[in-house]
Design an enzyme around this catalytic site. Sequence first.
Site, PDB file in Angstrom:
ATOM      1  N   SER A  81       0.868  -1.192   0.001  1.00 43.48           N
ATOM      2  CA  SER A  81      -0.041   0.080  -0.048  1.00 43.48           C
ATOM      3  C   SER A  81       0.947   1.409   0.036  1.00 43.48           C
ATOM      4  CB  SER A  81      -0.845   0.062   1.113  1.00 43.48           C
ATOM      5  OG  SER A  81      -0.267  -0.089   2.339  1.00 43.48           O
TER       6      SER A  81
ATOM      7  N   HIS B  81      -5.354  -3.863  -2.009  1.00 43.63           N
ATOM      8  CA  HIS B  81      -5.326  -2.915  -2.918  1.00 43.63           C
ATOM      9  C   HIS B  81      -5.353  -3.581  -4.183  1.00 43.63           C
ATOM     10  CE1 HIS B  81      -4.431   0.811  -0.795  1.00 43.63           C
ATOM     11  NE2 HIS B  81      -4.162  -0.004   0.253  1.00 43.63           N
TER      12      HIS B  81
ATOM     13  N   LYS C 103     -12.235  -0.533  -0.624  1.00 38.22           N
ATOM     14  CA  LYS C 103     -11.419   0.333  -1.369  1.00 38.22           C
ATOM     15  C   LYS C 103     -12.258   0.298  -2.866  1.00 38.22           C
ATOM     16  CE  LYS C 103      -7.432   0.148   1.413  1.00 38.22           C
ATOM     17  NZ  LYS C 103      -6.806  -0.575   2.159  1.00 38.22           N
TER      18      LYS C 103
HETATM   19  C1  LIG Z   1      -6.768  -1.094   3.627  1.00 36.88           C
HETATM   20  C2  LIG Z   1      -6.054  -2.182   3.780  1.00 36.88           C
HETATM   21  C3  LIG Z   1      -6.634  -3.057   5.002  1.00 36.88           C
HETATM   22  C4  LIG Z   1      -7.863  -2.682   5.754  1.00 36.88           C
HETATM   23  O1  LIG Z   1      -9.110  -2.818   4.885  1.00 36.88           O
HETATM   24  P1  LIG Z   1     -10.538  -2.013   5.587  1.00 36.88           P
HETATM   25  O2  LIG Z   1     -11.530  -2.627   4.812  1.00 36.88           O
HETATM   26  O3  LIG Z   1     -10.113  -0.393   5.343  1.00 36.88           O
HETATM   27  O4  LIG Z   1     -10.205  -2.270   6.902  1.00 36.88           O
HETATM   28  C5  LIG Z   1      -6.203  -4.345   5.068  1.00 36.88           C
HETATM   29  N1  LIG Z   1      -4.933  -4.635   4.467  1.00 36.88           N
HETATM   30  C6  LIG Z   1      -4.507  -3.808   3.544  1.00 36.88           C
HETATM   31  C7  LIG Z   1      -3.064  -4.187   2.784  1.00 36.88           C
HETATM   32  C8  LIG Z   1      -4.891  -2.629   3.286  1.00 36.88           C
HETATM   33  O5  LIG Z   1      -4.242  -1.601   2.651  1.00 36.88           O
END
Ligand SMILES: *Cc1c(COP(=O)(O)O)cnc(C)c1O
Length: 375
Positions: free
Chosen positions: A162, A190, A221
């Site tokens: 990320s 992602h 996301k």
């Molecule tokens: C954003 C993210 C999460 C968390 O996801 P949410 O649904 O926002 O809690 C988990 N792992 C990674 C790698 C992320 O980038």
Amino acid sequence: MRPDPLTYLATELDSLKQQGLYRRLRILEGEQTHKSTFDHHSVVNLSSNNYLGLTTHPKLREAALDATRRLGVGSGSVRTIAGTMDIHMELERRLADFKKTEAVVVFQSGFAANAGTVAAILTKDDVVVSDELNHASIIDGCRLRELPAAQRKLLITDGVFSMDGDVGAVPELCALAEEFGCIMMVDDAHASGVFGKNGRGTIDHFGVHGRVDVQVGTLSKAIGALGGYVAGSRTLIEFLYHRARPFLFSTSHPPAVAAACIAALDVLEQEPQIIERLWENTRFFKAGLQALGFNTGLSESPITPVIAGEGALAMKLSDRLFEEGVFAQGIAFPTVARDKARVRTIVTATHTREELQFALDVFAKVGRELGILRS
Ligand SMILES: *Cc1c(COP(=O)(O)O)cnc(C)c1O
């Protein structure tokens, strides 16, 4: 009067202020989209994870409204008591088809999915080996070789990292997991909606279906709503139904959330051109930043970091961009290495060429002003 037992928190906040790392929350007025208003400034928004613009897609909006009218605003219970609605089951079936696994369990967030799953499937005697670095660094076989063969091992990588936007070495890590008898887990937060056919993620992108035991995804996301899920075998999912603490002890999603996620899967199947637009914008913007001379690290995805160096400089870059009409979040230690502070840019499918060109022009101006680019 008793002394305030929380004074140490104020001390920590003061220290953040001295380091230039204290951040106020930016307030979004209106919708989360490619051009949004934050703190009364209209900006080209390069800070959301709304890769496909689905937060405001008419089909998702309509599905959420319809579910609310038919089913109300809340589920009223945890999944294991009275809070499993048929729409929750429908979403899990749809996700399992999408990910080509036997079954899926949905959690309240991706965070809950990760934390709940790792805690449930491992005990304190087991080990986790994680590909935490952004170099797509293959885990050194030696580290695995040092562990007793009988020890239970979980090998974890992100599908897309990320902070750097590079892609995990998923096939190589699958091979290592097979050689050393590890449970293989990929966090594809992602990558879902971004990589693979119709956005199926890195497992599909690399063609390693059946070799990843635990696939984590998010619905927060690219999918545009909220939630997380684990895809895997029927046994894994049934076990998590019984042992994953966020599933057992926290209320399930409102029906509107499940309905919006189902509609998002329809959109991925029916409008794959949205994903192609995301990649066209990604290529245009990344090439533009690189042509200006910015250090964009190792990025291979719509996440492109612009590495500034020390934390205060990255925060200054982010602030100046914002004043000039571009929102790109500054990120510093401890999220990234001390000397690799950056602003992170994320393009979406719905940005126009004009908006991206405007952002590049602002990056050029501010980059020169702060000495990040040679003028
Ligand atoms: C954003 C993210 C999460 C968390 O996801 P949410 O649904 O926002 O809690 C988990 N792992 C990674 C790698 C992320 O980038």
